[in-house]
Write an enzyme that holds these catalytic residues in place. Structure first.
Site, short mmCIF file in Angstrom:
data_model
loop_
_atom_site.label_atom_id
_atom_site.label_comp_id
_atom_site.label_asym_id
_atom_site.label_seq_id
_atom_site.Cartn_x
_atom_site.Cartn_y
_atom_site.Cartn_z
N GLU A 1 0.87 -1.17 0.00
CA GLU A 1 0.00 0.00 0.00
C GLU A 1 0.91 1.22 0.00
O GLU A 1 1.67 1.44 0.95
CB GLU A 1 -0.91 0.00 1.23
CG GLU A 1 -1.83 1.20 1.29
CD GLU A 1 -2.53 1.33 2.63
OE1 GLU A 1 -2.74 2.47 3.07
OE2 GLU A 1 -2.86 0.29 3.23
N CYS B 1 -4.19 7.08 5.81
CA CYS B 1 -3.95 6.76 4.40
C CYS B 1 -5.16 7.04 3.53
O CYS B 1 -5.05 7.12 2.31
CB CYS B 1 -3.52 5.30 4.25
SG CYS B 1 -4.62 4.13 5.07
#
Length: 509
Positions: A245, A282
């Site tokens: 990620e 995020c």
């Protein structure tokens, strides 16, 4: 590789607190990986595996006060946030234990012989097996949920894969404490301590991805760091899966009708989402497309008031603080960019939240304003004012892959009137999670969750949150014509373990 001390640092002052460990040498990385490799057999029994995960959750709870105190000292995220994150992490471990018990993740499929088929079908029995040792690279912004005891570790252990974690330098003392808790839980069930390795240091992370006994990797962090490890994983003599990620802008589109209907509540909601955790999520909304005109003005006014009332905060480390201050300053200097609430440095160790506005036309084609289409980690967002639907669509068409994409619709649009369905279809190629009339911060741990997205959000199509995260660490294997006595229990006709299976095309529960 020379060993260097690893220090715990207080982000509120920038001062070193204590020496925690030393950076791992190549020999120490090798020892950790080999110990993990030797521990594979101890995870073979799913009953033992599930019990280990539940014990880990219990022991994390029993030492919760100590762990939260250590985490706050190294991250400044605050006891309330960290207590909630620890509870989420414990729930995640228990959820994976339930998945292990159920066994459906093994994806058992059986075909009995059929000589009448064309071509004839032999006896085929398929299920999934663990890949082997998994390297996990901890994230800075979630010291529990995406670190040593987090989703990558929990899902890998659930799959039957030992783990070696590369600790994040922002919370090394916490990493050591949590690793000790997990190893104690493992010992309760006769599982060797090597099932969870822990190494410190940049070079150790590089050695880890190159080690021939590492079979897969999970990463949460920057595009630059993640891409370097991804390339290293692909360049190995035997390439391995790398589930990274990396970064996400998480665009939001507010329709003109939605702004006219509830501009003030959208503005307030946006302020809460973009400043949550000092903007260090995020899934923070980093680009918001807002219509021009009176309704859009009302939304910006509401956002201005709410962000102005939000206090300064401490970022995870001073490198991030420096990058944030420089990043917002560079963006604010671009032509036609305004700062209704100026983000940037506050005290010596804090930053103030804020947002920038820009005409969407500046982002609709390639140019100097492309910087605004890149993630800026911290409490800032970019509000792009669009004049018509085509202009908004032009901006969306230029965006890379994201973890999330959000649209705010009016009540009529949400009921199927107007462009609601078309906008949803427009956002779907951009992200792994598409939200309607909500905010992306907050990722529920649920069976249907997907936390991933097209590159550069992630390097694979998998999720790092939710039950299907376990699939990253498995591979299918089929046995053809194997005698029943030699088959794994899950593949035998009598199904002694009661695993959900598909047999000759029919689902058995």
């Amino acid at each position: 590789m020379a060993a260097a001390p690893v220090w715990s640092v207080d982000p509120r002052t920038g001062k070193q607190r204590e020496q925690v460990a030393v950076e791992a040498t190549a020999q120490e990385v090798d020892a950790a990986v080999r110990a993990a490799h030797e521990a594979r057999g101890a995870l073979a029994d799913r009953t033992v595996r599930a019990a280990f995960l539940r014990s880990a959750a219990e022991r994390l709870g029993a030492t919760g006060d100590l762990l939260v105190e250590a985490a706050d000292a190294e991250t400044a995220l605050g006891p309330v946030r960290l207590t909630g994150e620890l509870a989420r992490t414990r729930y995640q471990l228990r959820a994976f234990a339930d998945i292990v018990d159920e066994g459906a993740f093994l994806d058992v499929v059986i075909n009995h012989p059929d000589d009448t088929a064309t071509p004839p079908i032999p006896d085929l029995r398929r299920y999934k097996v663990p890949l082997g040792v998994v390297a996990v690279y901890s994230a800075s912004n979630f010291p529990f949920a995406f670190s040593v005891p987090g989703g990558d570790t929990a899902s890998a252990l659930a799959a039957g894969c030992p783990v070696v974690v590369k600790a994040h330098p922002d919370h090394p003392a916490l990493s050591e404490l949590v690793a000790k808790v997990l190893r104690t839980a493992a010992a309760e069930h006769g599982i060797p301590a090597g099932v969870l390795g822990l190494v410190h240091g940049f070079e150790a992370g590089v050695e880890l991805i190159r080690h021939p006994l590492v079979s897969a990797a999970g990463f949460t962090g920057s595009v630059r760091g993640g891409r370097a490890l991804f390339d290293a994983a692909a360049a190995r003599p035997v390439p391995i899966p790398f589930h990274g990620e990396l970064g996400s802008l998480n665009p939001v589109l507010v329709t003109e009708a939605a702004a006219a209907e509830r501009a003030e509540s959208i503005g307030t909601g946006l302020a809460g989402s973009m400043t949550l955790g000092v903007g260090q999520f995020c899934v923070k909304p980093g680009l918001v497309l807002v219509p021009g005109g009176a309704a859009g003005d009302r939304l910006v006014k509401s956002l201005t008031d709410a962000v102005s009332d939000t206090g300064a905060g401490v970022l995870l480390d001073h490198r991030m603080r420096d990058n944030f201050v420089a990043g917002v300053a560079e963006r604010a200097e671009l032509p036609d960019v305004d700062s209704p609430v100026t983000p940037g440095a506050a005290g010596d160790h804090t930053v103030s939240p804020g947002f920038l506005t820009v005409p969407a036309a500046r982002l609709a084609g390639e140019g100097d304003h492309d910087l605004l289409l890149e993630e800026c980690f911290g409490p800032v967002t970019v509000v792009a004012r669009y004049e018509d639907e085509d202009e908004a669509t032009s901006v969306l068409s230029r965006l890379p892959g994201n973890l999330t994409a959000t649209v705010h619709l009016s009540a009529e649009e949400a009921a199927g009137e107007g462009r609601g369905a078309a906008l949803l279809a427009e956002l779907t190629p951009l992200a792994g999670r598409v939200l309607v009339n909500g905010w992306p911060t907050g990722v529920a741990v649920a069976a249907a969750q997907h936390h991933g997205g097209p590159y550069p959000a992630t390097t694979s199509t998998s999720t790092s949150v939710g039950g299907t995260a376990v699939e990253r660490w498995l591979r299918p294997v089929v046995y053809q014509g194997a005698p029943a006595a030699l088959l794994p229990a899950e593949l035998r006709d009598e199904n002694p373990l009661g695993v959900a299976r598909r047999v000759d095309g029919r689902l058995e529960r």
